[in-house]
Enzyme design. Structure first.
Site, PDB file in Angstrom:
ATOM      1  N   GLY A   1      49.354  22.302  89.100  1.00 27.85           N
ATOM      2  CA  GLY A   1      48.117  22.695  88.456  1.00 27.85           C
ATOM      3  C   GLY A   1      47.943  24.153  88.103  1.00 27.85           C
ATOM      4  O   GLY A   1      46.975  24.505  87.428  1.00 27.85           O
TER       5      GLY A   1
ATOM      6  N   CYS B   1      45.519  11.021  59.326  1.00 28.52           N
ATOM      7  CA  CYS B   1      44.176  10.766  58.804  1.00 28.52           C
ATOM      8  C   CYS B   1      43.125  10.817  59.900  1.00 28.52           C
ATOM      9  O   CYS B   1      42.533   9.806  60.274  1.00 28.52           O
ATOM     10  CB  CYS B   1      44.141   9.411  58.110  1.00 28.52           C
ATOM     11  SG  CYS B   1      45.410   9.290  56.860  1.00 28.52           S
ATOM     12  N   GLU B   2      42.909  11.981  60.469  1.00 30.25           N
ATOM     13  CA  GLU B   2      41.872  12.206  61.477  1.00 30.25           C
ATOM     14  C   GLU B   2      41.453  13.662  61.333  1.00 30.25           C
ATOM     15  O   GLU B   2      42.311  14.539  61.215  1.00 30.25           O
ATOM     16  CB  GLU B   2      42.441  12.079  62.903  1.00 30.25           C
ATOM     17  CG  GLU B   2      43.016  10.740  63.244  1.00 30.25           C
ATOM     18  CD  GLU B   2      42.142   9.953  64.215  1.00 30.25           C
ATOM     19  OE1 GLU B   2      41.095  10.487  64.636  1.00 30.25           O
ATOM     20  OE2 GLU B   2      42.522   8.821  64.512  1.00 30.25           O
TER      21      GLU B   2
ATOM     22  N   ARG C   1      47.554  18.206  72.263  1.00 30.47           N
ATOM     23  CA  ARG C   1      46.641  19.022  73.058  1.00 30.47           C
ATOM     24  C   ARG C   1      45.430  19.572  72.286  1.00 30.47           C
ATOM     25  O   ARG C   1      44.315  19.519  72.803  1.00 30.47           O
ATOM     26  CB  ARG C   1      47.393  20.158  73.769  1.00 30.47           C
ATOM     27  CG  ARG C   1      48.445  19.638  74.765  1.00 30.47           C
ATOM     28  CD  ARG C   1      49.002  20.731  75.658  1.00 30.47           C
ATOM     29  NE  ARG C   1      48.008  21.230  76.587  1.00 30.47           N
ATOM     30  CZ  ARG C   1      47.299  22.329  76.455  1.00 30.47           C
ATOM     31  NH1 ARG C   1      47.510  23.130  75.424  1.00 30.47           N
ATOM     32  NH2 ARG C   1      46.400  22.663  77.333  1.00 30.47           N
TER      33      ARG C   1
ATOM     34  N   GLY D   1      54.274  21.890  87.003  1.00 28.46           N
ATOM     35  CA  GLY D   1      54.791  21.288  85.777  1.00 28.46           C
ATOM     36  C   GLY D   1      54.686  22.303  84.657  1.00 28.46           C
ATOM     37  O   GLY D   1      55.613  23.036  84.342  1.00 28.46           O
ATOM     38  N   ARG D   2      53.472  22.392  84.095  1.00 28.13           N
ATOM     39  CA  ARG D   2      53.181  23.276  82.979  1.00 28.13           C
ATOM     40  C   ARG D   2      53.694  24.705  83.187  1.00 28.13           C
ATOM     41  O   ARG D   2      54.262  25.308  82.287  1.00 28.13           O
ATOM     42  CB  ARG D   2      51.659  23.313  82.794  1.00 28.13           C
ATOM     43  CG  ARG D   2      51.182  24.109  81.605  1.00 28.13           C
ATOM     44  CD  ARG D   2      49.667  24.370  81.709  1.00 28.13           C
ATOM     45  NE  ARG D   2      48.918  23.184  82.094  1.00 28.13           N
ATOM     46  CZ  ARG D   2      48.351  22.332  81.242  1.00 28.13           C
ATOM     47  NH1 ARG D   2      48.443  22.542  79.949  1.00 28.13           N
ATOM     48  NH2 ARG D   2      47.693  21.270  81.673  1.00 28.13           N
TER      49      ARG D   2
ATOM     50  N   GLU E   1      54.347  20.962  93.303  1.00 33.10           N
ATOM     51  CA  GLU E   1      54.562  20.116  92.128  1.00 33.10           C
ATOM     52  C   GLU E   1      54.189  20.822  90.822  1.00 33.10           C
ATOM     53  O   GLU E   1      53.382  20.309  90.045  1.00 33.10           O
ATOM     54  CB  GLU E   1      53.737  18.829  92.259  1.00 33.10           C
ATOM     55  CG  GLU E   1      53.993  18.013  93.501  1.00 33.10           C
ATOM     56  CD  GLU E   1      53.007  16.852  93.662  1.00 33.10           C
ATOM     57  OE1 GLU E   1      52.009  16.793  92.917  1.00 33.10           O
ATOM     58  OE2 GLU E   1      53.234  16.019  94.550  1.00 33.10           O
TER      59      GLU E   1
END
Ligand SMILES: *Cc1c(COP(=O)(O)O)cnc(C)c1O
Length: 441
Positions: A262, A371-372, A339, A302-303, A300
């Site tokens: 985190g 298309c959003e 993201r 990650g990012r 742990e």
């Protein structure tokens, strides 16, 4: 350090500009964005766009820096596979001796593919482990199950009994600590689905100790993602330390404390954090409350390890102006990098080629072809003037980029290239439309 928008000459070592001379008399210079030693235009030419590019050297450097911060403590880094599950990156981390945090049977299979020996350093997290996933993890002989509910505890005991195995476990407790991050990735409050409330933990540990197929080994927490203030981690660890003492007094064997992941990264170019100092503060926040407990710490991240080591390289397809508002339509879209659409996340965007002579900037939206309206990478961003055909690099895309990519709009997912110094390796080829249609009849 001052930076102008879209330019990041200090961005070392993963993505940095190199000057090249051009023209008949080599009077004009151009700056080209490189990954390690390789110019991004060369990779785009060779592998096409959109393209994920990762720097192996930067990942290694961050892992080493992280390990250094914890050198005074008995610990294992279990890289969180969901941040970037590319086999090429897992292989690199396994070679450095890392363990892995998995949240599905599929992620476990990826880890086993790169190293069968890594299973002994795997922790399995997640609120919804299926019987098949539990069975696969038991057969692989993983280090630890992070159990998140009483029902899961029963399922784990049942599975272990059927296989005549013993499951080593920790309960993932919910420390009820608020962390300042996006609400979708905050996990440590009682209203979230994660973990077991602290007040219920002791009775559940007592229940677990009654099964001969379960071996209690630790306590686990994970309070959320993209948290850049270390205080919530300290607070969570203080509560965990208290619980460890209670559990030991109750007669349980607690060898491990799993602190989760985190720790966040700087997405905004204005914030500058010294990595070594930052991880040292984090290590202090975790280690101080655990002092004297003699536990093996599991981490742990990650990012933090892979986020800044990756970029999504994309080409400007079209420019258009609607009522005076400028748009650059690029060939990457929200299916490739979710993201911004999912979390309204900021990603710095750098021009891959910068002509020093033409220093003009413009305010523009960088959008994809899906298309959003949510399909954007930047809104009202000041960028060096771009032309159709130019390359842009969406930075800090190494984590939760490709691992969150989908085939929405029947768009094949990008290729991934792992750069190491002067060499570049295609670690995942670009999908074809045929790949996408194959499972359908
Ligand atoms: C997602 C997750 C992580 C990694 O989070 P980062 O923010 O990428 O460090 C670690 N542990 C668990 C249980 C997770 O769900």
């Amino acid at each position: 350090m001052s930076r102008s928008p879209g330019r990041r000459p200090e961005r070392l070592p993963a993505f940095s500009y190199r000057a090249v001379s051009r023209g008949l008399f080599r009077r004009s210079t151009e700056s080209i964005l490189c990954c390690d030693r390789i110019p991004l235009p060369r990779l785009a030419e060779h592998f096409g766009t959109p393209l994920y590019v990762y720097s192996a050297s930067m990942i290694r450097e961050r892992v080493r820096g992280f390990e250094r911060a914890f050198r005074s403590a008995d610990h294992t880094v279990c890289y969180s596979v969901k941040a970037n599950s590319s086999l090429g990156i897992l292989r690199l981390l396994a070679a450095m001796g890392a363990g892995f945090d998995v949240v599905s049977g599929g992620e476990l299979e990826r880890v086993l593919q790169v190293s069968s020996r890594a299973a002994r350093k795997v922790v399995f997290s997640g609120v919804g482990k299926t019987p098949d996933e539990i069975e696969a993890a038991l057969r692989a002989g993983i280090l630890l199950f992070n159990v998140e509910s009483e029902s899961e505890l029963s399922a784990l005991a049942g599975c272990a009994a059927r296989l005549k195995r013993v499951a080593r476990l920790a309960l993932r407790v919910n420390p009820d600590v608020p962390a300042k991050t996006h609400p979708y990735i905050s996990t440590g409050l009682h209203q979230h689905k994660f973990g077991i409330p602290l007040v219920e933990a002791r009775s559940l540990y007592a229940r677990a100790s009654g099964s001969k197929h379960l071996k209690i080994r630790g306590v686990s927490v994970h309070i959320g993602s993209q948290i850049t203030d270390v205080e919530p981690f300290r607070l969570a660890m203080e509560r965990v330390a208290e619980l460890v003492n209670q559990l030991r007094a109750d007669g349980h064997r607690i060898d491990y404390v799993d602190a989760g992941g985190g720790l966040g990264i700087d997405y905004e170019p204005t914030e500058v954090t010294d990595f070594e100092e930052y991880v040292a503060d984090y290590a202090d926040a975790l280690l101080r409350p655990l002092r004297g407990l003699k536990v093996h710490l599991l981490l742990e991240p990650g990012r933090l390890l892979v986020g800044p080591a990756g970029a999504l390289v994309t080409r400007v397809l079209y420019r258009k102006t609607n009522d005076g508002k400028k748009f650059a339509v690029v060939d990457a879209a929200m299916n490739d990098l979710l993201r911004p659409a999912l979390y309204d996340a900021y990603h710095e965007i750098a021009a891959v080629q910068l002509l020093d002579a033409a220093d003009s900037t413009e305010t523009i939206d960088v959008v994809g072809p899906v298309c959003e309206t949510g399909d954007f990478f930047a809104r009202d961003r000041k960028l060096p003037a771009t032309r159709e055909g130019d390359l842009l690099a969406i930075l800090d895309a190494g984590a939760y980029g490709m691992s969150l990519a989908s085939n929405y709009n029947t768009r094949p997912r990008p290729a991934e290239v792992l750069v190491d110094g002067k060499s570049a390796k295609l670690v995942r080829r670009r999908e074809s439309v045929a790949d996408l249609l194959r499972p359908e009849n």
